[in-house]
Design an enzyme around this catalytic site. Structure first.
Site, PDB file in Angstrom:
ATOM      1  N   ASP A  94       0.356  -0.861  -0.405  1.00  0.00           N
ATOM      2  CA  ASP A  94      -0.289   0.227  -0.044  1.00  0.00           C
ATOM      3  C   ASP A  94       0.660   1.229   0.044  1.00  0.00           C
ATOM      4  OD1 ASP A  94      -2.779   1.016   0.516  1.00  0.00           O
ATOM      5  OD2 ASP A  94      -1.451   2.416   1.841  1.00  0.00           O
ATOM      6  N   TYR A 120       2.568  10.023  -0.122  1.00  0.00           N
ATOM      7  CA  TYR A 120       3.393   8.922   0.786  1.00  0.00           C
ATOM      8  C   TYR A 120       5.268   9.319   0.827  1.00  0.00           C
ATOM      9  CZ  TYR A 120      -0.114   6.186   2.917  1.00  0.00           C
ATOM     10  OH  TYR A 120      -1.180   6.030   3.409  1.00  0.00           O
ATOM     11  N   LYS A 155      -2.842   5.924  -3.718  1.00  0.00           N
ATOM     12  CA  LYS A 155      -4.202   6.487  -3.739  1.00  0.00           C
ATOM     13  C   LYS A 155      -3.642   8.282  -4.589  1.00  0.00           C
ATOM     14  CE  LYS A 155      -3.983   4.438   0.625  1.00  0.00           C
ATOM     15  NZ  LYS A 155      -2.700   4.470   1.074  1.00  0.00           N
ATOM     16  N   HIS A 167      -7.734   9.707  -1.567  1.00  0.00           N
ATOM     17  CA  HIS A 167      -7.473   9.566  -0.053  1.00  0.00           C
ATOM     18  C   HIS A 167      -8.496  10.050   1.057  1.00  0.00           C
ATOM     19  CE1 HIS A 167      -2.409   9.151   1.502  1.00  0.00           C
ATOM     20  NE2 HIS A 167      -3.807   9.077   2.159  1.00  0.00           N
ATOM     21  N   SER A 219     -11.185   6.468   0.439  1.00  0.00           N
ATOM     22  CA  SER A 219     -10.687   6.857   1.794  1.00  0.00           C
ATOM     23  C   SER A 219     -10.800   7.220   2.625  1.00  0.00           C
ATOM     24  CB  SER A 219      -8.595   6.874   1.967  1.00  0.00           C
ATOM     25  OG  SER A 219      -8.014   6.514   2.852  1.00  0.00           O
ATOM     26  N   ASN A 220     -11.251   7.370   4.265  1.00  0.00           N
ATOM     27  CA  ASN A 220     -11.355   8.019   4.802  1.00  0.00           C
ATOM     28  C   ASN A 220     -13.088   8.239   5.096  1.00  0.00           C
ATOM     29  OD1 ASN A 220      -9.305   7.803   6.757  1.00  0.00           O
ATOM     30  ND2 ASN A 220      -8.090   9.111   4.426  1.00  0.00           N
ATOM     31  N   GLY A 227      -2.247   1.460  15.412  1.00  0.00           N
ATOM     32  CA  GLY A 227      -2.558   2.407  16.207  1.00  0.00           C
ATOM     33  C   GLY A 227      -1.399   2.995  16.077  1.00  0.00           C
ATOM     34  N   ILE A 281       8.563  -7.412  10.058  1.00  0.00           N
ATOM     35  CA  ILE A 281       7.729  -7.157   8.967  1.00  0.00           C
ATOM     36  C   ILE A 281       7.381  -8.772   9.803  1.00  0.00           C
ATOM     37  CG2 ILE A 281       7.964  -7.974   6.722  1.00  0.00           C
ATOM     38  CD1 ILE A 281       9.965  -5.492   6.434  1.00  0.00           C
ATOM     39  N   GLU A 336       7.435 -11.174  11.333  1.00  0.00           N
ATOM     40  CA  GLU A 336       6.014 -11.360  12.373  1.00  0.00           C
ATOM     41  C   GLU A 336       4.764 -10.648  12.645  1.00  0.00           C
ATOM     42  OE1 GLU A 336       7.413  -9.427  16.019  1.00  0.00           O
ATOM     43  OE2 GLU A 336       5.485  -8.584  16.785  1.00  0.00           O
TER      44      GLU A 336
END
Ligand code: A2P
Length: 313
Positions: free
Chosen positions: A46, A51, A80, A111, A156-157, A208, A261, A263
């Site tokens: 993504d 970004y 996006k 976005h 998105s959002n 988070g 990554i 995990e």
């Protein structure tokens, strides 16, 4: 590849993807992280024009294709449309594709439900906000799909209310809505609505966003989640990601660290119990990124954060 979700286009989206929200100066770090993720088994990446990671992601994927490690059609790539690109989505996606060195992306998202003038800087100032024109923006997104520049288009959002408005006039319905979603912001109403409308929900910052200026440690430090993790012999991050998968959500954890990554991808061969889910359903809810910077009483289309999220906050 782990589990996959089927989109309303018939295409398949791996439920764990690597988030790459990082500034362009981290080019080498991002590129290496994508290489590690491919080795670990990730097939979903993504990014966003905002970004600055499209170039590094594209370079890493191109090298992997050239080595024959993986084929283009085996990888799912999302990017996006940024807030200052709403006037011309086909031109914006063409620029993104150039950075990504790809002929198409698998998913192209609006976005934010927000339009800003070119040349603004974050946080937007009063003069940066432009009137919203989501209908014409979406028509531009549909054009991107028709031109074959993306295999699916989405949002998105967006709140339930904003999706409902769009469904009233769209020619092509959105395939996905990517939002903040984690055990401390579970978004049950949005998940139920999207399931009904065959729109795949994807989670940004599924952990988070600990240790970041915009995020919080509330998810990773939550004692209830920690206790569940300890019981299963798993990490807190793994419990959080497994919770999302069980809820039918595709999660996009960001990490540029090899161990983490790896995990974050080890979430397919074990499961949470009904009792774990029951405990997690009772966690106190509070959205972390609330969007205070995106509202004002003069020029923003939203005077308050309640308006931005249509009361779904
Ligand atoms: P790092 O890149 O050093 O691993 P989110 O995906 O919710 O936006 O969270 C991203 C943040 O969480 C990054 O700061 C990342 O740091 C960290 N992170 C990612 N995976 C894990 C993990 N398994 N355990 C602890 N922190 C993690």
């Amino acid at each position: 590849m782990g589990y996959v979700a089927e989109l309303n286009t018939g295409n398949k989206m791996p439920v764990i993807g690597l988030g790459t929200g990082a500034p362009a100066y981290q080019y080498e770090e991002i590129k290496a992280a994508v290489g590690v993720a491919l080795q670990v088994g990730y097939r979903h990446f993504d990014t966003a024009s905002y970004y600055g990671s499209e170039g590094a992601l594209g370079a890493s994927l191109t090298e992997a294709f050239q080595r024959g490690d993986v084929k283009r059609e085996e990888v799912f790539v999302t990017t996006k449309l940024w807030d200052d690109e709403h006037d011309d989505p086909p031109a914006a996606i063409t620029k993104s594709l150039k950075h990504l060195q790809l002929e198409y992306v698998d998913l192209y998202l609006i976005h934010w439900p927000l339009r800003l003038r070119k040349g603004y800087t974050l946080p937007p100032k009063e003069e940066d906000f432009l009137p919203l024109a989501i209908k014409s923006t979406w028509q531009g997104m549909e054009k991107c799909f028709e031109l074959g520049l993306t295999k699916a288009i989405g949002l998105s959002n967006f709140s339930c209310k904003k999706i409902e408005d769009l469904l009233n006039y769209c020619k092509i319905p959105p395939a996905a809505n990517q939002v903040e979603l984690h055990p401390m912001w579970q978004q049950k109403k949005l998940r139920d609505y999207c399931r009904k409308m065959k729109i795949q929900v994807c989670a940004w910052s599924p952990l988070g966003a600990p240790k970041t200026p915009w995020g919080s440690n509330v998810v990773m430090d939550n004692p209830v989640i920690k206790e569940i993790a300890q019981k299963h012999g798993k990490s807190t991050a793994q419990v959080v990601l497994r919770w999302g998968i069980d809820k039918g959500v595709c999660a996009l954890p960001k990490s540029f660290n090899k161990g983490r990554i790896t995990e974050n991808f080890q979430v397919f061969d074990w499961c949470l119990t009904a009792e774990d889910h029951e405990k997690m359903s009772k966690l106190e809810q509070r959205k972390i990124l609330r969007g205070e910077d995106l509202v004002n009483s003069t020029t923003s289309p939203y005077r308050t954060i309640e308006e931005l999220w249509d009361g779904e906050i």
